[in-house]
Design an enzyme around this catalytic site. Structure first.
Site, PDB file in Angstrom:
ATOM      1  N   LYS A  13       0.898  -1.160   0.034  1.00 12.66           N
ATOM      2  CA  LYS A  13       0.048  -0.133  -0.029  1.00 12.66           C
ATOM      3  C   LYS A  13       0.902   1.253   0.157  1.00 12.66           C
ATOM      4  CE  LYS A  13      -2.090  -0.825   3.690  1.00 12.66           C
ATOM      5  NZ  LYS A  13      -1.720  -2.150   4.511  1.00 12.66           N
ATOM      6  N   ARG A  88      -9.858   0.994   9.037  1.00 10.95           N
ATOM      7  CA  ARG A  88      -9.370  -0.391   9.369  1.00 10.95           C
ATOM      8  C   ARG A  88     -10.467  -1.434  10.048  1.00 10.95           C
ATOM      9  NH1 ARG A  88      -3.394   0.484   9.412  1.00 10.95           N
ATOM     10  NH2 ARG A  88      -2.323  -1.224   9.885  1.00 10.95           N
ATOM     11  N   ARG A 127      11.744  -5.395   3.871  1.00 12.89           N
ATOM     12  CA  ARG A 127      11.690  -3.795   4.115  1.00 12.89           C
ATOM     13  C   ARG A 127      12.316  -3.509   5.409  1.00 12.89           C
ATOM     14  NH1 ARG A 127       5.766  -2.132   5.055  1.00 12.89           N
ATOM     15  NH2 ARG A 127       5.268  -2.889   7.314  1.00 12.89           N
ATOM     16  N   ARG A 139      10.872  -0.035  12.350  1.00 11.38           N
ATOM     17  CA  ARG A 139       9.563  -0.027  13.273  1.00 11.38           C
ATOM     18  C   ARG A 139       9.690  -1.091  14.176  1.00 11.38           C
ATOM     19  NH1 ARG A 139       4.846   0.361   8.833  1.00 11.38           N
ATOM     20  NH2 ARG A 139       3.743  -0.881  10.440  1.00 11.38           N
ATOM     21  N   ARG A 150      -0.663  -8.415  13.835  1.00 13.50           N
ATOM     22  CA  ARG A 150      -1.181  -7.279  12.892  1.00 13.50           C
ATOM     23  C   ARG A 150      -1.981  -8.302  11.808  1.00 13.50           C
ATOM     24  NH1 ARG A 150       4.103  -4.832  11.273  1.00 13.50           N
ATOM     25  NH2 ARG A 150       2.911  -3.509   9.922  1.00 13.50           N
TER      26      ARG A 150
END
Ligand code: AMP
Length: 292
Positions: A13, A88, A127, A139, A150
């Protein structure tokens, strides 16, 4: 353009949102980014969200709805926006509908990036490696354990939005397993199809070339027909009295024939040739008469 990007963590995204921002000059609204900024700045919202985010759970709806509502009032929203990571949950989607209605904003599309769950861990690991290589802070929720939490919350809380938006005829699904380039192309195609962006304009030079290519065969055909008309006119010129009439008739028919398929160069050429043929035929008749 007003767009929602939907998909699990690691679906791409953020990457796609960045590309759209660059292409269309619109704003990306990532609630995750906003919350991380709030955590870093230790604002009241940040302090509230910090531990929730670290655990991989969702921050309460009221907090994110409040953030988005304020943001939508900013002047830079007028060109459009991409919502990334919001809504969400179904209550968030319903609250967004209300907000947009109140602010007279129309949502163009909701694009779901569908990916195989098995690929997500790999993507998030990549990532993390890339962020480390760039010297960026990684992160705290990008670990295999938190990622699985998640993903679970995506499945139970966010996936129902697929049904929510599909019922409202807003949903388009893109295969997020394609290359970044292919996904971008598909998103752009959808945006053009829903009228959120102009279909890509053909550059003027290309358009002229195409027009010439289209006109050429007709031009050739017209020239051929005209040549034929000249020949026929010459033949028709033989019997003195009928000659000019015959030539005119042949010329007219040939001219009409040649001119009909395409207007422009082809038709002009045919007309000229026809006139010439008629003139020639008439001249011949005059000469013959003079001889006699
Ligand atoms: P993201 O960067 O979109 O993966 O979001 C990172 C974290 O921020 C999520 O795991 C949530 O804890 C929180 N978060 C971001 N957006 C929302 C949202 N719309 N609703 C609730 N929590 C959110």
């Amino acid at each position: 353009m007003r767009l929602i990007l939907l998909g699990p963590p690691g679906a791409g995204k953020g990457t796609q949102a960045q590309r759209l921002v660059q292409k269309y000059g619109i704003v990306q609204l990532s609630t995750g980014e906003m919350l991380r900024a709030a955590v870093a700045a230790q604002t009241p919202v940040g302090l509230q969200a910090k531990d929730i985010m670290a655990s991989g759970s969702l921050v309460p709806d009221e907090i994110v709805i409040g953030i988005i509502s304020d943001r939508l009032d900013q002047p830079d929203m007028k060109n459009g926006f991409i919502l990334d990571g919001f809504p969400r949950t179904v209550p968030q989607a319903a609250a967004l509908d209300d907000l947009l209605k109140k602010k007279h904003i129309k949502l163009d599309a909701v694009i779901e990036l569908r990916v195989n769950e098995s690929a997500l861990l790999n993507r998030v690991e990549t990532r993390v490696a890339e962020m480390q290589a760039r010297g960026e802070e990684v992160r705290i929720d990008d670990t295999p354990e938190v990622l699985s939490k998640r993903l679970a919350s995506y499945r139970s809380m966010t996936e129902p939005l697929i049904h929510y938006y599909s019922e409202r005829r807003k949903l388009a699904t893109v295969d997020g397993m394609m290359t970044i380039e292919q996904v971008t192309r598909e998103i752009n195609r959808i945006l053009a199809a829903v009228g959120a962006v102009e279909p890509r304009a053909v550059p003027a030079r290309k358009a002229r070339g195409a027009a010439r290519r289209t006109a050429r065969p007709a031009g050739k055909k017209a020239a051929k027909t005209a040549k034929k008309a000249v020949k026929q006119a010459r033949k028709a010129a033989k019997p003195a009295s009928k000659a000019s009439k015959g030539a005119k008739k042949v010329g007219k028919t040939a001219g009409r024939k040649a001119a009909s398929p395409v207007r422009g160069r082809g038709a002009g050429t045919a007309k000229k040739a026809t006139k010439k043929a008629v003139r020639k035929a008439a001249k011949k008749v005059t000469k013959k008469r003079a001889k006699r």
